[in-house]
Design a protein around this motif. Structure first.
Motif, mmCIF file in Angstrom:
data_model
loop_
_atom_site.group_PDB
_atom_site.id
_atom_site.type_symbol
_atom_site.label_atom_id
_atom_site.label_comp_id
_atom_site.label_asym_id
_atom_site.label_seq_id
_atom_site.Cartn_x
_atom_site.Cartn_y
_atom_site.Cartn_z
ATOM 1 N N PRO A 199 40.673 -9.985 58.324
ATOM 2 C CA PRO A 199 41.578 -10.498 57.283
ATOM 3 C C PRO A 199 41.240 -9.993 55.885
ATOM 4 N N ILE A 200 39.936 -9.870 55.607
ATOM 5 C CA ILE A 200 39.518 -9.359 54.305
ATOM 6 C C ILE A 200 39.914 -7.899 54.156
ATOM 7 N N GLU A 201 39.803 -7.125 55.232
ATOM 8 C CA GLU A 201 40.184 -5.718 55.180
ATOM 9 C C GLU A 201 41.675 -5.560 54.919
ATOM 10 N N VAL A 202 42.490 -6.442 55.482
ATOM 11 C CA VAL A 202 43.934 -6.410 55.222
ATOM 12 C C VAL A 202 44.200 -6.680 53.739
ATOM 13 N N ILE A 203 43.524 -7.697 53.199
ATOM 14 C CA ILE A 203 43.673 -8.020 51.778
ATOM 15 C C ILE A 203 43.203 -6.850 50.917
ATOM 16 N N ALA A 204 42.148 -6.160 51.367
ATOM 17 C CA ALA A 204 41.627 -5.014 50.623
ATOM 18 C C ALA A 204 42.677 -3.912 50.513
ATOM 19 N N TYR A 205 43.384 -3.641 51.612
ATOM 20 C CA TYR A 205 44.420 -2.606 51.567
ATOM 21 C C TYR A 205 45.588 -3.037 50.686
ATOM 22 N N LEU A 206 45.904 -4.327 50.675
ATOM 23 C CA LEU A 206 46.917 -4.834 49.746
ATOM 24 C C LEU A 206 46.458 -4.640 48.303
ATOM 25 N N LEU A 207 45.167 -4.793 48.092
ATOM 26 C CA LEU A 207 44.595 -4.581 46.765
ATOM 27 C C LEU A 207 44.755 -3.127 46.336
ATOM 28 N N TYR A 208 44.429 -2.183 47.228
ATOM 29 C CA TYR A 208 44.554 -0.760 46.891
ATOM 30 C C TYR A 208 46.002 -0.417 46.569
ATOM 31 N N ILE A 209 46.934 -0.946 47.372
ATOM 32 C CA ILE A 209 48.357 -0.703 47.138
ATOM 33 C C ILE A 209 48.778 -1.277 45.790
ATOM 34 N N SER A 210 48.285 -2.470 45.470
ATOM 35 C CA SER A 210 48.623 -3.114 44.198
ATOM 36 C C SER A 210 48.142 -2.291 43.015
ATOM 37 N N ILE A 211 46.940 -1.747 43.112
ATOM 38 C CA ILE A 211 46.400 -0.912 42.032
ATOM 39 C C ILE A 211 47.279 0.316 41.823
ATOM 40 N N ILE A 212 47.659 0.976 42.925
ATOM 41 C CA ILE A 212 48.476 2.193 42.842
ATOM 42 C C ILE A 212 49.854 1.876 42.276
ATOM 43 N N VAL A 213 50.494 0.827 42.811
ATOM 44 C CA VAL A 213 51.835 0.445 42.349
ATOM 45 C C VAL A 213 51.799 0.038 40.879
ATOM 46 N N HIS A 214 50.803 -0.747 40.505
ATOM 47 C CA HIS A 214 50.658 -1.196 39.119
ATOM 48 C C HIS A 214 50.503 0.006 38.183
ATOM 49 N N ALA A 215 49.693 0.979 38.574
ATOM 50 C CA ALA A 215 49.468 2.160 37.743
ATOM 51 C C ALA A 215 50.724 3.021 37.640
ATOM 52 N N ILE A 216 51.437 3.205 38.753
ATOM 53 C CA ILE A 216 52.648 4.026 38.752
ATOM 54 C C ILE A 216 53.729 3.410 37.865
ATOM 55 N N TYR A 217 53.977 2.114 38.040
ATOM 56 C CA TYR A 217 55.015 1.458 37.248
ATOM 57 C C TYR A 217 54.619 1.372 35.780
ATOM 58 N N ALA A 218 53.344 1.230 35.504
ATOM 59 C CA ALA A 218 52.893 1.215 34.111
ATOM 60 C C ALA A 218 53.158 2.569 33.459
ATOM 61 N N THR A 219 52.901 3.650 34.194
ATOM 62 C CA THR A 219 53.150 4.998 33.680
ATOM 63 C C THR A 219 54.638 5.213 33.420
ATOM 64 N N ILE A 220 55.475 4.794 34.370
ATOM 65 C CA ILE A 220 56.930 4.949 34.229
ATOM 66 C C ILE A 220 57.437 4.206 32.999
ATOM 67 N N LEU A 221 57.002 2.955 32.835
ATOM 68 C CA LEU A 221 57.468 2.141 31.709
ATOM 69 C C LEU A 221 56.946 2.674 30.376
#
Length: 258
Positions: free
Chosen positions: A60-82
């Motif tokens: 379960p922690i590993e699943v949350i970890a991958y959600l974390l990595y995705i969140s970091i990438i998505v957050h960075a991409i959308y921040a760059t776009i905005l």
């Protein structure tokens, strides 16, 4: 195009995604700081090594970890776009300089986020990647006498290359064999340049959260005269002061005291 897709392709939709991923990352910071405080345990790295092993082997922690990595990438991409969109909309900067730390943070979120993203890459390559995908991290064996509670520690060399960890009982002893990431942390934090990078990154984190935490609630429309001061208080004292200082204290203490 569906209404849902239109919403999330709009500037408000992008800000909403950034708010949600940002708050998820804020939650992670609280948990991560709590786990990392185990570095201050005076037990030859036992608590921290067992904690690190748990994080990388509990599904379960590993699943949350991958959600974390995705969140970091998505957050960075959308921040760059905005950021790019905002600069195109206003090519000339404001005439007056920001007068408060909060307003300075809001106008430099791109810079602060870039510093943090660079730090995350360095940090994860130095710890997470080496821990999970290389054999550069040595092992430790902890033997705990179940009667007295006394734990002894010694280096351990596994016979099998794919060995990762083990917990067993032999007579009156519990034997725990895990990767010694604690030693890697101590080694890394003994380097002055890494300590400086870490402290600078935590300074950037402080200013980033000073604006970002409150902004996330405004984006989601959670603005109320009764609750806004609470959000401001938590964003300022917990996320912009306590958490960055807590993280920054680790390399500083290890550099000067360990």
């Amino acid at each position: 195009m569906s209404e849902f897709k239109q919403t999330f392709n709009s500037s408000l939709g992008k800000k909403l995604i950034m708010a949600l991923t940002g708050l998820f990352l804020c939650t992670f910071l609280i948990v991560h700081l709590g786990g990392n405080l185990l570095l201050f345990s005076n037990d030859n790295g036992y608590s921290f090594n067992v904690y690190a092993n748990f994080l990388t082997h509990f599904p379960p922690i590993e699943v949350i970890a991958y959600l974390l990595y995705i969140s970091i990438i998505v957050h960075a991409i959308y921040a760059t776009i905005l950021t790019i969109k905002n600069r195109r909309a206003r090519p000339v900067s404001y005439a007056s300089a920001p007068k408060s730390p909060t307003s300075w943070s809001s106008q430099n979120m791109g810079l602060l986020g870039s510093i943090l993203l660079l730090f995350i890459v360095i940090h994860m390559s130095d710890f997470w990647y080496k821990y999970k995908y290389t054999d550069t991290i040595a092992f430790k064996e902890y033997r705990t006498n179940l009667s007295s509670g006394v734990t002894t520690v010694q280096p351990f060399t596994p016979e099998a290359k794919d060995f990762e960890h083990s917990v067993s009982t032999q007579g009156n002893e519990e034997i725990v064999r895990v990767k010694d990431i604690h030693a890697k942390v101590a080694e890394t934090f003994s380097q002055w340049w890494y300590v400086i990078i870490y402290v600078i990154a935590m300074g950037a984190l402080s200013f980033h959260l000073l604006h970002g935490f409150q902004s996330a609630f405004r984006t989601m429309g959670w603005v109320h005269r009764k609750y806004t001061p609470v959000v401001y208080f938590i964003g300022t004292w917990l996320f912009a002061v306590i958490i960055p200082i807590g993280f920054a204290a680790m390399p500083v203490v290890y550099f000067f005291c360990k």
